[in-house]
Design a protein around this motif. Structure first.
Motif, PDB file in Angstrom:
ATOM      1  N   GLU A  26       0.840  -1.213   0.000  1.00  0.00           N
ATOM      2  CA  GLU A  26       0.000   0.000   0.000  1.00  0.00           C
ATOM      3  C   GLU A  26       0.874   1.263   0.000  1.00  0.00           C
ATOM      4  OE1 GLU A  26      -4.080  -0.603   2.421  1.00  0.00           O
ATOM      5  OE2 GLU A  26      -2.255  -1.000   3.560  1.00  0.00           O
ATOM      6  N   ILE A  27       1.939   1.204   0.795  1.00  0.00           N
ATOM      7  CA  ILE A  27       2.829   2.377   0.861  1.00  0.00           C
ATOM      8  C   ILE A  27       3.493   2.595  -0.497  1.00  0.00           C
ATOM      9  CG2 ILE A  27       4.946   3.280   1.934  1.00  0.00           C
ATOM     10  CD1 ILE A  27       4.015   1.802   4.532  1.00  0.00           C
ATOM     11  N   ASP A  28       3.935   1.500  -1.109  1.00  0.00           N
ATOM     12  CA  ASP A  28       4.545   1.615  -2.444  1.00  0.00           C
ATOM     13  C   ASP A  28       3.533   2.181  -3.435  1.00  0.00           C
ATOM     14  OD1 ASP A  28       6.866   0.574  -1.488  1.00  0.00           O
ATOM     15  OD2 ASP A  28       6.584  -1.436  -2.336  1.00  0.00           O
ATOM     16  N   ARG A  29       2.296   1.708  -3.332  1.00  0.00           N
ATOM     17  CA  ARG A  29       1.256   2.167  -4.268  1.00  0.00           C
ATOM     18  C   ARG A  29       1.037   3.672  -4.119  1.00  0.00           C
ATOM     19  NH1 ARG A  29      -4.763   1.238  -4.348  1.00  0.00           N
ATOM     20  NH2 ARG A  29      -5.263   1.505  -6.566  1.00  0.00           N
ATOM     21  N   GLU A  32       3.804   5.404  -5.732  1.00  0.00           N
ATOM     22  CA  GLU A  32       3.709   5.315  -7.201  1.00  0.00           C
ATOM     23  C   GLU A  32       2.769   6.389  -7.731  1.00  0.00           C
ATOM     24  OE1 GLU A  32       5.455   3.587  -9.185  1.00  0.00           O
ATOM     25  OE2 GLU A  32       6.355   2.057  -7.903  1.00  0.00           O
ATOM     26  N   PHE A  33       1.718   6.685  -6.959  1.00  0.00           N
ATOM     27  CA  PHE A  33       0.828   7.787  -7.364  1.00  0.00           C
ATOM     28  C   PHE A  33       1.538   9.127  -7.191  1.00  0.00           C
ATOM     29  CE2 PHE A  33      -2.711   4.703  -6.516  1.00  0.00           C
ATOM     30  CZ  PHE A  33      -3.248   4.733  -7.794  1.00  0.00           C
ATOM     31  N   ALA A  34       2.255   9.262  -6.077  1.00  0.00           N
ATOM     32  CA  ALA A  34       2.933  10.544  -5.794  1.00  0.00           C
ATOM     33  C   ALA A  34       3.830  10.954  -6.962  1.00  0.00           C
ATOM     34  CB  ALA A  34       3.749  10.432  -4.506  1.00  0.00           C
ATOM     35  N   VAL A  35       4.565   9.983  -7.518  1.00  0.00           N
ATOM     36  CA  VAL A  35       5.536  10.339  -8.561  1.00  0.00           C
ATOM     37  C   VAL A  35       4.884  10.557  -9.927  1.00  0.00           C
ATOM     38  CG1 VAL A  35       7.474   9.284  -7.343  1.00  0.00           C
ATOM     39  CG2 VAL A  35       6.229   7.937  -9.061  1.00  0.00           C
ATOM     40  N   MET A 130       2.849  19.874  -4.989  1.00  0.00           N
ATOM     41  CA  MET A 130       2.056  19.053  -5.921  1.00  0.00           C
ATOM     42  C   MET A 130       1.996  17.606  -5.424  1.00  0.00           C
ATOM     43  SD  MET A 130       1.150  20.470  -8.949  1.00  0.00           S
ATOM     44  CE  MET A 130       1.299  22.138  -9.549  1.00  0.00           C
ATOM     45  N   ALA A 131       3.151  17.088  -5.044  1.00  0.00           N
ATOM     46  CA  ALA A 131       3.214  15.684  -4.620  1.00  0.00           C
ATOM     47  C   ALA A 131       2.419  15.472  -3.331  1.00  0.00           C
ATOM     48  CB  ALA A 131       4.665  15.266  -4.419  1.00  0.00           C
ATOM     49  N   MET A 136      -2.197  13.074  -0.575  1.00  0.00           N
ATOM     50  CA  MET A 136      -3.386  13.196   0.285  1.00  0.00           C
ATOM     51  C   MET A 136      -4.646  12.703  -0.421  1.00  0.00           C
ATOM     52  SD  MET A 136      -2.625  16.640   2.491  1.00  0.00           S
ATOM     53  CE  MET A 136      -2.245  17.762   1.154  1.00  0.00           C
ATOM     54  N   LEU A 137      -4.781  13.017  -1.697  1.00  0.00           N
ATOM     55  CA  LEU A 137      -5.981  12.577  -2.425  1.00  0.00           C
ATOM     56  C   LEU A 137      -5.918  11.073  -2.704  1.00  0.00           C
ATOM     57  CD1 LEU A 137      -6.549  15.570  -4.878  1.00  0.00           C
ATOM     58  CD2 LEU A 137      -7.631  15.144  -2.668  1.00  0.00           C
TER      59      LEU A 137
END
Ligand SMILES: Cc1cc2nc3c(=O)[nH]c(=O)nc-3n(C[C@H](O)[C@H](O)[C@H](O)COP(=O)(O)O)c2cc1C
Length: 200
Positions: A26-29, A32-35, A130-131, A136-137
């Motif tokens: 979950e943390i990796d996921r 992955e969204f953050a980047v 931005m990240a 957060m979203l």
């Protein structure tokens, strides 16, 4: 979750279940969204320090004026940025495009930041902002809540995480399972106070 629902429902939550653990995947996921967040010139100058270790979260909480959400969150992300990323093999940021346009972009990128510490710092804050919002979203959409934070001792946290000398910390985001709703919204300014048509 619908994007607009995530925007509406994201709040700065201060109470998290201290015993709740997010899985590594979950943390990796989440990261992955953050980047996938946008950065100028695709510079990707952010660097994320993830903290799940309870003793380190407790220490971070101490350095955050004792803010409890830091200790109780499942994950604390310290959003940092590399001020010199413009000069560290910037070809990487355009690895997927042909050499000719890539070289043009890389030259332009170097011109934008070389010898311009204010630009480097501004870009760090823009990229991390931005990240942070993406995190957060995305977290909201994954069933978690968050608290963005700048209320901590930046120098002490930097020391604690071995922050490289050419990096800075932008902010932290605490992520976890909410045990208590956020207080009612403080009060949004009306659009008429903050939106100007064409010019001020
Ligand atoms: C850059 C930034 C720093 C913040 N720092 C803190 C903090 O240190 N501690 C805290 O409890 N909330 C912090 N907040 C949360 C704000 O107080 C919160 O976003 C604001 O009151 C609006 O509430 P909402 O996020 O629930 O909509 C911070 C928010 C931002 C964007």
């Amino acid at each position: 979750m619908d994007t607009l629902d995530a925007i509406n429902q994201r709040r700065s939550v201060k109470s998290f279940d201290k015993n709740y653990k997010m899985t590594k995947s979950e943390i990796d996921r989440l990261l992955e969204f953050a980047v996938l967040s946008p950065t100028s010139y695709n510079i990707q100058n952010w660097r994320f320090v993830t903290v799940t270790d309870q003793a380190i979260k407790d220490k971070l909480s101490e350095l955050s004026h004792g803010q409890q959400q830091v200790s109780d969150a499942s994950l604390v992300i310290i959003l940092c940025a590399d001020l010199n990323s413009w000069d560290k093999e910037p070809e990487r940021y355009w690895a997927n495009i042909p050499a000719e346009p890539r070289n043009v972009l890389v030259e332009s990128l170097r011109r934008s930041y070389r010898g311009k510490p204010q630009q480097q710092r501004d870009e760090a804050m823009r990229s991390c902002g931005m990240a942070a919002q993406t995190i957060m979203l995305a977290a909201k959409s994954m069933g978690y809540d968050t608290c963005p934070m700048k209320g901590f001792d930046y120098d002490a946290v930097g020391n604690m995480i071995n922050l490289p000398t050419d990096h800075i910390i932008s902010m932290m985001v605490a992520v976890g399972k909410k045990t208590k709703d956020a207080s009612p919204r403080g009060g949004q300014l009306p659009l008429s106070d903050v939106v100007f048509e064409n010019k001020f």
